[in-house]
Design a protein around this motif. Sequence first.
Motif, PDB file in Angstrom:
ATOM      1  N   LEU A   1       0.828  -1.206   0.000  1.00  0.00           N
ATOM      2  CA  LEU A   1       0.000   0.000   0.000  1.00  0.00           C
ATOM      3  C   LEU A   1       0.858   1.250   0.000  1.00  0.00           C
ATOM      4  N   LEU A   2       1.972   1.196   0.689  1.00  0.00           N
ATOM      5  CA  LEU A   2       2.843   2.373   0.766  1.00  0.00           C
ATOM      6  C   LEU A   2       3.321   2.783  -0.610  1.00  0.00           C
ATOM      7  N   LEU A   3       3.820   1.826  -1.388  1.00  0.00           N
ATOM      8  CA  LEU A   3       4.334   2.144  -2.706  1.00  0.00           C
ATOM      9  C   LEU A   3       3.220   2.517  -3.662  1.00  0.00           C
ATOM     10  N   ALA A   4       2.069   1.898  -3.503  1.00  0.00           N
ATOM     11  CA  ALA A   4       0.986   2.122  -4.452  1.00  0.00           C
ATOM     12  C   ALA A   4       0.314   3.461  -4.266  1.00  0.00           C
ATOM     13  N   CYS A   5       0.174   3.950  -3.010  1.00  0.00           N
ATOM     14  CA  CYS A   5      -0.620   5.158  -2.828  1.00  0.00           C
ATOM     15  C   CYS A   5      -0.130   6.050  -1.700  1.00  0.00           C
ATOM     16  N   ALA A   6       1.126   5.868  -1.273  1.00  0.00           N
ATOM     17  CA  ALA A   6       1.752   6.755  -0.289  1.00  0.00           C
ATOM     18  C   ALA A   6       1.017   6.798   1.028  1.00  0.00           C
ATOM     19  N   THR A   7       0.403   5.670   1.424  1.00  0.00           N
ATOM     20  CA  THR A   7      -0.183   5.568   2.756  1.00  0.00           C
ATOM     21  C   THR A   7       0.572   4.510   3.532  1.00  0.00           C
ATOM     22  N   TRP A   8       0.309   4.456   4.840  1.00  0.00           N
ATOM     23  CA  TRP A   8       0.957   3.461   5.684  1.00  0.00           C
ATOM     24  C   TRP A   8      -0.123   2.593   6.329  1.00  0.00           C
ATOM     25  N   TRP A   9      -1.065   2.124   5.522  1.00  0.00           N
ATOM     26  CA  TRP A   9      -2.130   1.288   6.048  1.00  0.00           C
ATOM     27  C   TRP A   9      -1.757  -0.160   5.821  1.00  0.00           C
ATOM     28  N   ARG A  10      -2.105  -1.015   6.762  1.00  0.00           N
ATOM     29  CA  ARG A  10      -1.957  -2.448   6.552  1.00  0.00           C
ATOM     30  C   ARG A  10      -3.150  -3.130   7.180  1.00  0.00           C
ATOM     31  N   LEU A  11      -3.828  -3.980   6.415  1.00  0.00           N
ATOM     32  CA  LEU A  11      -4.989  -4.698   6.907  1.00  0.00           C
ATOM     33  C   LEU A  11      -4.522  -5.958   7.613  1.00  0.00           C
ATOM     34  N   GLN A  12      -5.032  -6.219   8.807  1.00  0.00           N
ATOM     35  CA  GLN A  12      -4.699  -7.419   9.533  1.00  0.00           C
ATOM     36  C   GLN A  12      -5.983  -8.180   9.878  1.00  0.00           C
ATOM     37  N   PRO A  13      -6.010  -9.541   9.716  1.00  0.00           N
ATOM     38  CA  PRO A  13      -4.930 -10.339   9.157  1.00  0.00           C
ATOM     39  C   PRO A  13      -4.814 -10.144   7.660  1.00  0.00           C
TER      40      PRO A  13
ATOM     41  N   GLN B   1      -6.159  10.414  -2.753  1.00  0.00           N
ATOM     42  CA  GLN B   1      -5.043   9.539  -2.413  1.00  0.00           C
ATOM     43  C   GLN B   1      -5.391   8.640  -1.232  1.00  0.00           C
ATOM     44  N   VAL B   2      -6.057   9.200  -0.235  1.00  0.00           N
ATOM     45  CA  VAL B   2      -6.432   8.408   0.934  1.00  0.00           C
ATOM     46  C   VAL B   2      -7.461   7.344   0.560  1.00  0.00           C
ATOM     47  N   LEU B   3      -8.440   7.713  -0.236  1.00  0.00           N
ATOM     48  CA  LEU B   3      -9.487   6.759  -0.612  1.00  0.00           C
ATOM     49  C   LEU B   3      -8.943   5.643  -1.493  1.00  0.00           C
ATOM     50  N   LYS B   4      -7.921   5.946  -2.284  1.00  0.00           N
ATOM     51  CA  LYS B   4      -7.306   4.887  -3.074  1.00  0.00           C
ATOM     52  C   LYS B   4      -6.695   3.847  -2.150  1.00  0.00           C
ATOM     53  N   GLY B   5      -6.068   4.318  -1.063  1.00  0.00           N
ATOM     54  CA  GLY B   5      -5.539   3.393  -0.077  1.00  0.00           C
ATOM     55  C   GLY B   5      -6.646   2.600   0.594  1.00  0.00           C
ATOM     56  N   LEU B   6      -7.770   3.249   0.846  1.00  0.00           N
ATOM     57  CA  LEU B   6      -8.898   2.575   1.482  1.00  0.00           C
ATOM     58  C   LEU B   6      -9.425   1.454   0.606  1.00  0.00           C
ATOM     59  N   SER B   7      -9.535   1.705  -0.695  1.00  0.00           N
ATOM     60  CA  SER B   7     -10.048   0.679  -1.601  1.00  0.00           C
ATOM     61  C   SER B   7      -9.105  -0.511  -1.685  1.00  0.00           C
ATOM     62  N   LYS B   8      -7.810  -0.283  -1.466  1.00  0.00           N
ATOM     63  CA  LYS B   8      -6.856  -1.381  -1.484  1.00  0.00           C
ATOM     64  C   LYS B   8      -7.080  -2.360  -0.338  1.00  0.00           C
ATOM     65  N   THR B   9      -7.774  -1.934   0.714  1.00  0.00           N
ATOM     66  CA  THR B   9      -8.066  -2.810   1.843  1.00  0.00           C
ATOM     67  C   THR B   9      -9.437  -3.457   1.705  1.00  0.00           C
ATOM     68  N   ARG B  10      -9.959  -3.490   0.464  1.00  0.00           N
ATOM     69  CA  ARG B  10     -11.222  -4.156   0.137  1.00  0.00           C
ATOM     70  C   ARG B  10     -12.427  -3.457   0.755  1.00  0.00           C
ATOM     71  N   ILE B  11     -12.325  -2.162   1.009  1.00  0.00           N
ATOM     72  CA  ILE B  11     -13.464  -1.389   1.472  1.00  0.00           C
ATOM     73  C   ILE B  11     -14.184  -0.824   0.255  1.00  0.00           C
ATOM     74  N   LYS B  12     -15.487  -1.041   0.202  1.00  0.00           N
ATOM     75  CA  LYS B  12     -16.294  -0.509  -0.889  1.00  0.00           C
ATOM     76  C   LYS B  12     -17.015   0.755  -0.415  1.00  0.00           C
ATOM     77  N   TYR B  13     -17.132   1.721  -1.275  1.00  0.00           N
ATOM     78  CA  TYR B  13     -17.771   2.969  -0.902  1.00  0.00           C
ATOM     79  C   TYR B  13     -18.278   3.673  -2.148  1.00  0.00           C
ATOM     80  N   ARG B  14     -19.120   4.662  -1.928  1.00  0.00           N
ATOM     81  CA  ARG B  14     -19.502   5.559  -3.011  1.00  0.00           C
ATOM     82  C   ARG B  14     -19.536   6.983  -2.463  1.00  0.00           C
TER      83      ARG B  14
END
Length: 385
Positions: A93-105, A361-374
């Motif tokens: 996620l860091l490289l893809a969208c400059a965030t430091w999010w990690r989904l666990q597990p 940029q933040v929402l792109k990181g959010l979508s990478k964690t499989r969160i759906k939104y509109r």
Amino acid sequence: MPDTERLIYLLSQARKRLATQEEYTELLEMVQADETGMVNAQIEAFHGPTAPDSNNPAEWQQLVTDILAADKSRPATRIKPLHWRWVAAASLLLLACATWWRLQPAKAPVPVHAQATPDVAPGGNKAILTLSDGSQITLDSATNGVLAQQGSSKVTKLANGQLVYDASGSSQGKILYNTMSTPLGGQYSLILPDGSKVWLNAGSSITYPTAFAGQERKVSVTGEAFFDVAKNAAMPFRVAAHNTTVEVLGTHFNINAYTDEATINTTLVEGAIRVSAHNRQMVLKPGQQARVGHTDVQVADQVDLSAITAWKEGYFSFTNADLPTVMRELARWYNLEVSYEGKIPERVFNGEIGRSLTLAQVLKGLSKTRIKYRIEDGHRIIIQP
């Protein structure tokens, strides 16, 4: 399936600062195109516990900055240095969208197609100063210099945007009160008449006398504030926040009193404070946090002070945070409305996000964690199950 040998080569070249612009771009494209999680797994294996330079987070920070610079669609962003193993764990996620999010597990990401929406800039230095006569000054657009005379104090806006009270005269027994309020998407700092420094987070306020007199220095806050209190043993400093009172002599502490949070949290960084609530008094030590609920008070030991004060340093920090916690903080900074359709997705977030990133940029990181939104009306986010 990613080319493992090529990926390892690209990472080696980047770490040695030998990669060409084309190789940085290729590495970024491999990360962004990863749909199975294989690239992230390879990055973690490459970074494994025996990797060299494990105590040099600045090297990895520069690596990420260089890779982000290869993406011409957005500028490279400042990344808060952390222990390099955290960098490894969050690499995808860091490289893809400059965030430091990690989904666990960790789970393989599922493609999410979020609708395009006009971007929203991050918050900034914005505040309203309400004077004793009820008149208001918009601080972010006010010119530098003396803004008002309040009793014995001159109210001055410095070149760095900070507000300062200079109580050089006599209060003559007349106590005047001012209030500084930050909107959603705003933050601000001021120096009180006694020299104490205060930083206000988004959607917060502080009410205070324009000159301190008598046997105490008392202010009241809503939202979140960080205090660096000037020492004066003869005149204790007290902060009132809803049903909680904090008393100090000279110290650094953070108080989070947002009404949409379950508890009022007071965290001691340095010195000593006494927290009073529900007919109880607790003296905190550095690293402790008092959590005042509707009916009870709890004290937590050894909290992560850097995470508590991250907002003041320009980034968000999450440790085992659920989705509503993350969204409440983002809503305040980007002035958003958040709602949920059906069951709230169960996610746990760890890591950091720069507060200088745009909403897109933040929402792109959010979508990478499989969160759906509109998105509706440009500022309303509906989280979907």
